[in-house]
Design a protein around this motif. Structure first.
Motif, short mmCIF file in Angstrom:
data_model
loop_
_atom_site.label_atom_id
_atom_site.label_comp_id
_atom_site.label_asym_id
_atom_site.label_seq_id
_atom_site.Cartn_x
_atom_site.Cartn_y
_atom_site.Cartn_z
N UNK A 1 0.88 -1.17 0.00
CA UNK A 1 0.00 0.00 0.00
C UNK A 1 0.92 1.22 0.00
N UNK A 2 0.64 2.17 -0.89
CA UNK A 2 1.55 3.32 -1.08
C UNK A 2 1.46 4.29 0.09
N UNK A 3 0.23 4.64 0.51
CA UNK A 3 -0.07 5.48 1.67
C UNK A 3 0.26 6.96 1.48
N UNK A 4 0.83 7.34 0.35
CA UNK A 4 1.09 8.78 0.16
C UNK A 4 0.81 9.20 -1.28
N UNK A 5 -0.30 8.65 -1.82
CA UNK A 5 -0.65 8.96 -3.21
C UNK A 5 -1.14 10.39 -3.31
N UNK A 6 -0.51 11.16 -4.15
CA UNK A 6 -0.92 12.55 -4.37
C UNK A 6 -0.21 13.00 -5.64
N UNK A 7 -0.73 14.03 -6.31
CA UNK A 7 -0.12 14.48 -7.58
C UNK A 7 1.33 14.89 -7.36
N UNK A 8 1.64 15.37 -6.13
CA UNK A 8 3.04 15.79 -5.86
C UNK A 8 3.98 14.61 -5.91
N UNK A 9 3.41 13.38 -5.77
CA UNK A 9 4.26 12.18 -5.76
C UNK A 9 4.14 11.38 -7.04
N UNK A 10 3.65 12.04 -8.10
CA UNK A 10 3.64 11.42 -9.42
C UNK A 10 4.65 12.20 -10.27
N UNK A 11 5.52 11.47 -10.95
CA UNK A 11 6.55 12.12 -11.78
C UNK A 11 6.19 12.01 -13.25
N UNK A 12 6.64 12.99 -14.02
CA UNK A 12 6.36 13.00 -15.46
C UNK A 12 7.63 12.60 -16.21
N UNK A 13 7.57 11.45 -16.90
CA UNK A 13 8.74 10.96 -17.66
C UNK A 13 8.77 11.63 -19.04
N UNK A 14 7.57 11.81 -19.63
CA UNK A 14 7.48 12.45 -20.95
C UNK A 14 6.05 12.98 -21.09
N UNK A 15 5.75 13.62 -22.24
CA UNK A 15 4.39 14.16 -22.44
C UNK A 15 3.34 13.05 -22.48
N UNK A 16 3.82 11.79 -22.57
CA UNK A 16 2.82 10.69 -22.61
C UNK A 16 3.11 9.59 -21.58
N UNK A 17 3.90 9.91 -20.55
CA UNK A 17 4.18 8.87 -19.54
C UNK A 17 4.41 9.48 -18.17
N UNK A 18 3.64 8.99 -17.18
CA UNK A 18 3.85 9.40 -15.79
C UNK A 18 4.17 8.16 -14.95
#
Ligand SMILES: CC(C)(Nc1nc(-c2c[nH]c3ncc(Cl)cc23)ncc1F)C(=O)NCC(F)(F)F
Length: 295
Positions: free
Chosen positions: A139-156
């Motif tokens: 379980x991740x427990x800290x899911x939020x947009x601040x913890x999503x990274x952008x690899x490219x314009x079509x991959x997070x």
């Protein structure tokens, strides 16, 4: 290939510090270049150092390293290795560097050319990453947009596994003893009231991430701001979480983001079922998102 050693050791003497990236759970992360040839041709990497003065000890950091090292998924930030320094007294976690940074900054900068279809693509990638995490009983427990990274314009990719826990084989949830500074506005009710975390509490947080996505991470309609407006800004400390649970019990939910497609908002509200059993699974959510992308 199994013979390939998954733990490459980076020698501190070849690490070239470039700039700070940010502060995560239990540590700070820096952009470095690993340049053994000394000619600036080495790869850029993200190096997460354990905050020495934090009460979090090496053991927690070691657990985070073991967690991220065991994850192999296109939608999860890749582990590269570890770097020992000060004669193996302190260690750093080396991860791939994703040049576009976290989703919040990316959406603020690129709002004009990210449409709903692209948002749905990002949502389906995060959902697939979470489905994979669930298959590994994390379980991740800290899911939020601040913890999503952008690899490219079509991959997070999902990142920051500092709070991630493994659900014991004989239980459906993980109970935390020391909640620490919790991001309660992304938490399911049972996580606030009983410190219980499960795949279904990650589903609740995924719903909040969907809200952030379709709000383009606009800071004046971020979840914390919207909740605090409803709670009345005069609240302090402990009573905020109890008051928050009360309005959730009264069925108040984050309002639909402006221009959010009705079907997406109703998907968010299914993630916010008060009791965990009411919430969908990540595979159901994944199918619904795929269907929306086809339309
Ligand atoms: C603590 C840290 C550094 N914060 C940030 N990382 C990066 C950032 C930018 N590119 C990156 N490549 C790899 C990694 Cl691990 C982080 C970054 N950019 C901005 C951040 F605030 C982080 O890890 N945040 C969680 C994450 F955003 F990654 F989900």
């Amino acid at each position: 290939p199994s013979h390939q050693q998954d733990q490459s050791v980076y020698e501190e003497r070849h690490l070239r510090y470039i700039s700070p990236l940010g502060k995560g759970n239990f540590g700070s992360v820096e952009l470095c270049r690993y340049d053994p040839l000394g000619d600036n041709t080495g790869e850029l990497i993200a190096v997460k150092k354990l905050q020495p003065n934090k009460q979090s000890n090496l053991e927690d950091f070691q657990k985070e390293i073991n967690t991220i090292r065991s994850l192999h998924c296109d939608y999860i930030v890749k582990y590269r290795g570890v770097c020992y320094s000060m004669g193996r007294l302190s260690m750093s976690l080396v991860m791939e560097y994703l040049p576009h940074g976290s989703l919040i900054g990316y959406l603020e900068k690129n709002r004009q050319h990210v449409n709903n279809r692209r948002m749905l693509l990002f949502a389906s990638q995060i959902c697939k990453g979470l489905e994979y995490l669930q298959s590994m009983r994390y379980v991740h427990r800290d899911l939020a947009a601040r913890n999503i990274l952008v690899a490219s314009d079509t991959l997070v990719k999902i990142a920051d596994f500092g709070l991630t826990k493994i659900i014991p084989f004989d239980k459906e949830y993980y109970r935390v003893t020391h909640p620490g500074e919790s991001p309660i506005f992304w938490y399911a009710p049972e996580s606030i009231t009983e410190s219980k975390f499960s795949h279904k509490s990650d589903v609740w947080s995924f719903g909040v991430v969907l809200h952030e996505l379709f709000s383009y991470c606009e800071h004046n309609c971020n979840p914390k701001r919207l909740y605090m407006q409803e709670l009345g800004n005069d609240m302090q400390g402990l009573s905020i979480s109890m008051h928050l649970v009360d309005i959730l019990k009264d069925n108040w939910r984050l309002p639909a983001p402006p221009l959010c497609p009705p079907r997406i908002y109703s998907m968010m509200t299914t993630c916010w079922g008060y009791s965990a059993e009411e919430r969908p699974t990540f595979s159901t959510l994944g199918d619904q998102i795929e269907t929306s992308i086809q339309d």
